[in-house]
Design a protein around this motif. Structure first.
Motif, mmCIF file in Angstrom:
data_model
loop_
_atom_site.group_PDB
_atom_site.id
_atom_site.type_symbol
_atom_site.label_atom_id
_atom_site.label_comp_id
_atom_site.label_asym_id
_atom_site.label_seq_id
_atom_site.Cartn_x
_atom_site.Cartn_y
_atom_site.Cartn_z
ATOM 1 N N PHE A 100 0.946 -1.088 0.030
ATOM 2 C CA PHE A 100 0.043 -0.086 0.070
ATOM 3 C C PHE A 100 0.881 1.354 0.030
ATOM 4 O O PHE A 100 2.032 1.203 0.187
ATOM 5 C CB PHE A 100 -1.002 -0.095 1.245
ATOM 6 C CG PHE A 100 -0.227 0.458 2.441
ATOM 7 C CD1 PHE A 100 -0.591 1.907 2.687
ATOM 8 C CD2 PHE A 100 0.242 -0.197 3.236
ATOM 9 C CE1 PHE A 100 -0.069 2.245 4.096
ATOM 10 C CE2 PHE A 100 1.187 0.378 4.431
ATOM 11 C CZ PHE A 100 0.772 1.677 4.708
ATOM 12 N N SER A 101 0.198 2.447 -0.536
ATOM 13 C CA SER A 101 0.967 3.657 -0.320
ATOM 14 C C SER A 101 0.012 4.810 0.053
ATOM 15 O O SER A 101 -1.115 4.660 -0.717
ATOM 16 C CB SER A 101 1.694 4.098 -1.973
ATOM 17 O OG SER A 101 2.240 5.322 -1.854
ATOM 18 N N ARG B 219 -4.460 7.146 -1.676
ATOM 19 C CA ARG B 219 -4.286 5.989 -1.004
ATOM 20 C C ARG B 219 -4.423 4.805 -2.140
ATOM 21 O O ARG B 219 -5.532 4.642 -2.432
ATOM 22 C CB ARG B 219 -5.417 5.545 0.221
ATOM 23 C CG ARG B 219 -4.369 4.270 0.974
ATOM 24 C CD ARG B 219 -5.132 3.980 2.375
ATOM 25 N NE ARG B 219 -4.456 3.131 3.149
ATOM 26 C CZ ARG B 219 -3.707 3.297 4.325
ATOM 27 N NH1 ARG B 219 -3.596 4.621 4.613
ATOM 28 N NH2 ARG B 219 -2.874 2.578 4.775
ATOM 29 N N VAL B 220 -3.504 3.830 -2.165
ATOM 30 C CA VAL B 220 -3.727 2.907 -3.017
ATOM 31 C C VAL B 220 -3.304 1.312 -2.405
ATOM 32 O O VAL B 220 -2.346 1.583 -1.688
ATOM 33 C CB VAL B 220 -2.712 3.031 -4.380
ATOM 34 C CG1 VAL B 220 -2.796 1.570 -5.118
ATOM 35 C CG2 VAL B 220 -3.090 4.041 -5.122
ATOM 36 N N PHE C 197 -6.905 -11.504 -7.009
ATOM 37 C CA PHE C 197 -6.303 -9.946 -7.087
ATOM 38 C C PHE C 197 -7.058 -9.014 -6.756
ATOM 39 O O PHE C 197 -8.388 -9.250 -7.151
ATOM 40 C CB PHE C 197 -5.805 -9.756 -8.578
ATOM 41 C CG PHE C 197 -5.444 -8.112 -8.670
ATOM 42 C CD1 PHE C 197 -4.204 -7.641 -8.124
ATOM 43 C CD2 PHE C 197 -6.227 -7.358 -9.157
ATOM 44 C CE1 PHE C 197 -3.745 -6.505 -8.367
ATOM 45 C CE2 PHE C 197 -5.951 -5.802 -9.123
ATOM 46 C CZ PHE C 197 -4.593 -5.511 -8.795
ATOM 47 N N THR C 198 -6.897 -8.125 -5.786
ATOM 48 C CA THR C 198 -7.494 -7.125 -5.302
ATOM 49 C C THR C 198 -6.818 -5.811 -5.224
ATOM 50 O O THR C 198 -5.787 -5.701 -4.707
ATOM 51 C CB THR C 198 -8.189 -7.285 -3.862
ATOM 52 O OG1 THR C 198 -8.824 -8.381 -3.750
ATOM 53 C CG2 THR C 198 -9.079 -6.176 -3.544
ATOM 54 N N GLY C 199 -7.559 -4.681 -5.939
ATOM 55 C CA GLY C 199 -6.827 -3.505 -5.989
ATOM 56 C C GLY C 199 -7.905 -2.237 -5.503
ATOM 57 O O GLY C 199 -9.122 -2.559 -5.705
ATOM 58 N N THR D 83 -13.481 6.584 -4.533
ATOM 59 C CA THR D 83 -13.228 5.028 -4.277
ATOM 60 C C THR D 83 -13.405 4.254 -5.451
ATOM 61 O O THR D 83 -14.304 4.206 -6.020
ATOM 62 C CB THR D 83 -13.837 4.454 -3.139
ATOM 63 O OG1 THR D 83 -13.830 5.253 -1.846
ATOM 64 C CG2 THR D 83 -13.340 3.005 -2.728
ATOM 65 N N LEU D 84 -11.918 3.680 -5.980
ATOM 66 C CA LEU D 84 -12.113 2.728 -7.045
ATOM 67 C C LEU D 84 -11.712 1.279 -6.425
ATOM 68 O O LEU D 84 -10.786 1.204 -5.782
ATOM 69 C CB LEU D 84 -11.055 3.148 -8.019
ATOM 70 C CG LEU D 84 -11.273 4.713 -8.777
ATOM 71 C CD1 LEU D 84 -9.986 5.041 -9.425
ATOM 72 C CD2 LEU D 84 -12.813 4.772 -9.330
#
Length: 733
Positions: free
Chosen positions: A202-203, A216-217, A244-246, A263-264
C-alpha cells in the motif's frame, strides 16, 4: 499518525480508537504491519481510558456503545492479529452468523438464521446486504480481501431505514483505510503450505503541497492450490485460488466546506471449484471436468459532503459496479472411466453405467445507485434544539443477464438465457430526539418502490412491481458513565419474486410474496471495573411473515436435474442472544470473545418431495442456523516486541437445507500466530485450523450414484484443513 488534517478538519466517517494504558503499551510494540493496517486509527489518548469505536455504516457516525442495535465491529488490529486474509477468516468471530459453502469463497450469508444458501438461477434478491466502501455487492460478496481494511461491521436485524430491501436480516459493511496527510508505504509477503503465496502493498499520502488532495492505493495478489488433489487428472490445483484485489482512494478538500471522496475497486478472483466427492473425501476428488468460480468486479464510489449551510449538511453518494461471474461444476463428481466400471440397471438390463453431467452459468451484473441526504447540524436541530433530523432519497438500477448451460451424457440438458432489470426508488427519514434525563428516541421510516422485468428463452416473462416499507423505533438510556441500555423495534422487508422454468405441476408456485420481518430487541452496552472489561449484550425476538423458503426437488424422470424454486412458508419465529466481550487483562494482554444463542423454527410449512409425498417441517429448525456460535481469542504483546495470538471458534450442529434433514457436526477450529514486531518490520509464524478439524460448511442429501439406483445419500463439502505459513511485513515512512 492520524487521518486528521493539520487544521483539525477530519473525514465525516473517521474512526477513532482510543485505549489508554493497554493502547500505549500495544502501540509501542506494534510492527510496521500493525501501523500499515491501522493508519486510520488515531494515536491513543492517555487521558481517555475507554475504547471508542465508531460505526460508519449508519447515516451518522456514532460510537458503538451509543448505537441502539446489536453490532459487531472487527477492527484492523484484530484482523491483523488473527492473520485474516479474506472475510472468510473472521466470520466465525461473529455471533449468530453463518455462511453457505457452495462457492469457492463465501457469498451467501445467514444472520440470526435468515439468509440464502445459494442462487443457481433467477433474479438477485438478497436477505443480507454486503457493502464495500459504499459499493453494493450484495449476493456477490466473495471479493472481500482484508488487506488494508479499517474494520468490518456486521449489523444484525433489519436495516429497513438505512438500506431497505437488501438488508432484511442485516448488513455486512467493509470499510478500507482512508488516505493520510503524511506519506506511508508498506509491503507484506506471506508463504505457506498448499503453495500459498500472498503479495500485498500500500501507499498513502498527499498529492499536493497544500495537503488538500490525498491518495491511498492498496494491492494484493493471493494464490494457493485450494486443498484438493484431483486423483484422476493428477493435479493439485483444480480447486485453486487466484485472487487479485486493488483499491484506490482520492480525498480532496475542495473548500473549507466541501469534501470529495472517490473510491475505485477492482477485484479479479479466478478460482477453481472442485470440492465434492462421492465418498465425502475431504481432500481428494476424481472429477474429469473440474468447475470454476470466478468473479471480476470493477466498482466506483463517489461521495460529496457539503457543510457550508448553517442548518444542514448535504451528502451525495454515487456508486457503480460492473461484475462478470462464472460458476460451473462437474455434477457427476467423477469421470467416465469410473462410471464405466460400475454396473447400472435400466429396463431390466444390466450394463456399464454411463453418467456424465456438467453444469455451467455465466452472468453479467451492473448496478448504479444514487443517494442524496440532508442531515441537521447542531444549529439545525428542531423541537427546541432537542432533535436531529435527516431526510433523503435513493435510486438504484440493477441489470443482470445470465447464460445457463448443462450437459447430460454429452447432450444439452438445460439451456437458458435470461435478462433481469430492477429499478428501486426510496424516500427515507430519521429523527433522533433527546428526551432529557439521558433518554434518546430514534424513529426512522423508509418507503421503497421496486419495478422489475424478467424474460428468458423459455418464454417466461414477469413484470412484478411493489411498494414496500420499513423502519425502526429505538429508545436508549444512559444509565451512568459505564452502562447504556436500549430497546428497539425494527421492520424489514424483502421483495417478492417469481420462479422460472417450472414444470406444469408446479405452476401454482410461479410467484411468491414479499417477506416482512419484525425484530424486537433489548440490549445493554457496558464498561466494567473502570474500563477493564467491555461487553455488548443483546436479546432479540424475530417475527417473520410470509417467510421465503428455497425449496428443491430432484426430478424423478431426470435424476441429474433439480427443480429449484422459492415459496412462502407462512410465519416463523426466531429468538436468541448475542454477547461480545473484551477484557484488558494487563497492559500487554487482551482477551476477546463472542457468544451467540439462536432458536429458530418453521411456522406452518409443508412441501412435497419428488415422489409427491407430503413432508411437514412445522417446528423444525431453519437451515444453516446453529443453536450456538462462539469464539475466544487472546493477544499478548511483550514490551520487547514479541507477539502471540491464539483464537478458537466453533458452531453447534445445523441443518444444511430446507428440503431435507441432513445435518452438520459440531466443530471447533483453533488458530495461532507468533511473531516479533520491530519499529519498521515484523515477522510471524502462523497456523490456521491447527488440529486439522474436519468440519462441514455445506451439505446435500440426494441421489447422485446411478449404480445404487440413485439412492439418496448425504454429501458434504468440508472447510479448509490445517495450514501453516510465515508472513514478513515492512513499513516505509
Amino acid at each position: 499518525m492520524s487521518n486528521k488534517k493539520s487544521n483539525n478538519k477530519s473525514s465525516i466517517f473517521t474512526i477513532s480508537l482510543t485505549r489508554a494504558p493497554l493502547a500505549l503499551a500495544v502501540s509501542a510494540a506494534l510492527s510496521a504491519s500493525a501501523w500499515a493496517q491501522t493508519d486510520a486509527i488515531d494515536k491513543p489518548d492517555p487521558n481517555n481510558d475507554m475504547e471508542i469505536m465508531v460505526v460508519t455504516a449508519d447515516f451518522r457516525s456514532a460510537s458503538l456503545e451509543k448505537m441502539p442495535s446489536s453490532i459487531t465491529v472487527i477492527d484492523a488490529q484484530q484482523i491483523q492479529d488473527e492473520n485474516a486474509q479474506h472475510f472468510e477468516d473472521v466470520m466465525n468471530s461473529i455471533a449468530n452468523f453463518n455462511w453457505s459453502g457452495g462457492s469457492s469463497r463465501p457469498k451467501y450469508f445467514q444472520i440470526r438464521g435468515v439468509g440464502e444458501q445459494e442462487q443457481y438461477q433467477g433474479a438477485p434478491n438478497s436477505s443480507v446486504g454486503y457493502i464495500v466502501d459504499d459499493i453494493d455487492l450484495s449476493g456477490i460478496g466473495m471479493v472481500s480481501s482484508m488487506y488494508d481494511l479499517q474494520q468490518v461491521e456486521v449489523l444484525r436485524g433489519p436495516q429497513g431505514t438505512r438500506y431497505g430491501a437488501n438488508a432484511l436480516a442485516g448488513l455486512i459493511y467493509l470499510k478500507s483505510n482512508d488516505p493520510t496527510d503524511v506519506f506511508e508505504h508498506g509491503a507484506e509477503v506471506s508463504l505457506g503450505n498448499d503453495d500459498l503465496q500472498t503479495f500485498s502493498g500500500f501507499s498513502s499520502g498527499p498529492l499536493s503541497d497544500s495537503g488538500k488532495l490525498l491518495y491511498r492505493v492498496a494491492l494484493q495478489q493471493h494464490q494457493q492450490n485450494g486443498y484438493r488433489d484431483n486423483l484422476y487428472l493428477n493435479k493439485e490445483d483444480t480447486n485453486g485460488r487466484d485472487e487479485f484485489t486493488g483499491r484506490a482512494k482520492l480525498r480532496w478538500y475542495a473548500t473549507d466546506d466541501l469534501q470529495l471522496d472517490l473510491t475505485l475497486l477492482h477485484a479479479d478472483f479466478d478460482n477453481g471449484y472442485d470440492v465434492w466427492s462421492l465418498t465425502n473425501d475431504p481432500t481428494n476428488t476424481i472429477t474429469d471436468q473440474p468447475g470454476v468460480d470466478s468473479q471480476r468486479t470493477t466498482g466506483a464510489g463517489f461521495k460529496a459532503t457539503y457543510s457550508g449551510a448553517e442548518q444542514f449538511e448535504l451528502t451525495s453518494l454515487t456508486s457503480f459496479a460492473n461484475t462478470d461471474h462464472h460458476y460451473s461444476y462437474d455434477g457427476d463428481w467423477a469421470n467416465s472411466e469410473y462410471w464405466a466400471s460400475k454396473q447400472c440397471e435400466e429396463g431390466g438390463n444390466v450394463s456399464p453405467c454411463q453418467y456424465d453431467y456438467f453444469w455451467d452459468k455465466t452472468g453479467q451484473r451492473k448496478t448504479l445507485s444514487q443517494e442524496f441526504r440532508l442531515s441537521s447540524t447542531d444549529q439545525g436541530r428542531i423541537f427546541a434544539d432537542s432533535t436531529d433530523w435527516l431526510i433523503g432519497v435513493y435510486a438504484m438500477n440493477l441489470k443482470e443477464d445470465n447464460q445457463l448451460y448443462s450437459e447430460y451424457n454429452t447432450w444439452p440438458d438445460e439451456v437458458l438465457d435470461s435478462q433481469y432489470e430492477a429499478t428501486n426508488y426510496a424516500l427515507f427519514g430519521q429523527l433522533d430526539t433527546d428526551l432529557g434525563a439521558d433518554y434518546v428516541l430514534s424513529v426512522g421510516l423508509r418507503v421503497e418502490r421496486r419495478n422489475s422485468h424478467y424474460s428468458d428463452t423459455n418464454n417466461d416473462n414477469f413484470d412484478p412491481s411493489e411498494t414496500m416499507w420499513g423502519g425502526h423505533i429505538a429508545l436508549s438510556k444512559v444509565l451512568n458513565e459505564s452502562h447504556n441500555v436500549y430497546a428497539r423495534v425494527a421492520r424489514g422487508y424483502k421483495a417478492g419474486g417469481f420462479n422460472m422454468t417450472l414444470p406444469v405441476e408446479l405452476n401454482d408456485k410461479k410467484e411468491f410474496d414479499t417477506e416482512t420481518l419484525y425484530n424486537y430487541e433489548i440490549g445493554l452496552k457496558s464498561h466494567w471495573f473502570e474500563g477493564l472489561i467491555d461487553t455488548n449484550l443483546a436479546l432479540f425476538y424475530m417475527d417473520r411473515q410470509d417467510q421465503q423458503v428455497a425449496a428443491s426437488q430432484q426430478d424423478p424422470n431426470k435424476p441429474q436435474r433439480f427443480i429449484l424454486y422459492t415459496e412462502n412458508a407462512g410465519s416463523s419465529n426466531n429468538y436468541g442472544a448475542e454477547l461480545d466481550a473484551t477484557w484488558y487483562a494487563t497492559d500487554n494482554l487482551q482477551f476477546y470473545s463472542s457468544l451467540g444463542w439462536l432458536q429458530t423454527a418453521y411456522g406452518n410449512y409443508q412441501y412435497q418431495d419428488k415422489y409427491g409425498t407430503d413432508v411437514d417441517l412445522t417446528g423444525r429448525d431453519l437451515a444453516h442456523s446453529p443453536h450456538l456460535t462462539y469464539s475466544l481469542g487472546g493477544t499478548y504483546r511483550a514490551n520487547s516486541g514479541w507477539f502471540a495470538n491464539l483464537n478458537m471458534s466453533g458452531k453447534s450442529e445445523f441443518y444444511y437445507s430446507d428440503s431435507n434433514d441432513s445435518r452438520s457436526e459440531p466443530y471447533t477450529v483453533v488458530n495461532a500466530r507468533l511473531g516479533y514486531e520491530a519499529s519498521a518490520w515484523s515477522a510471524y509464524l502462523w497456523g490456521r485450523n491447527l488440529f486439522d478439524e474436519e468440519y462441514g460448511v455445506r451439505g446435500f442429501y440426494f441421489g447422485n450414484e446411478p449404480d445404487n439406483g440413485w439412492a439418496e445419500k448425504q454429501y458434504i463439502r468440508y472447510g479448509d484443513p490445517r495450514q501453516i505459513g510465515v508472513t514478513l511485513n515492512v513499513k516505509f515512512m
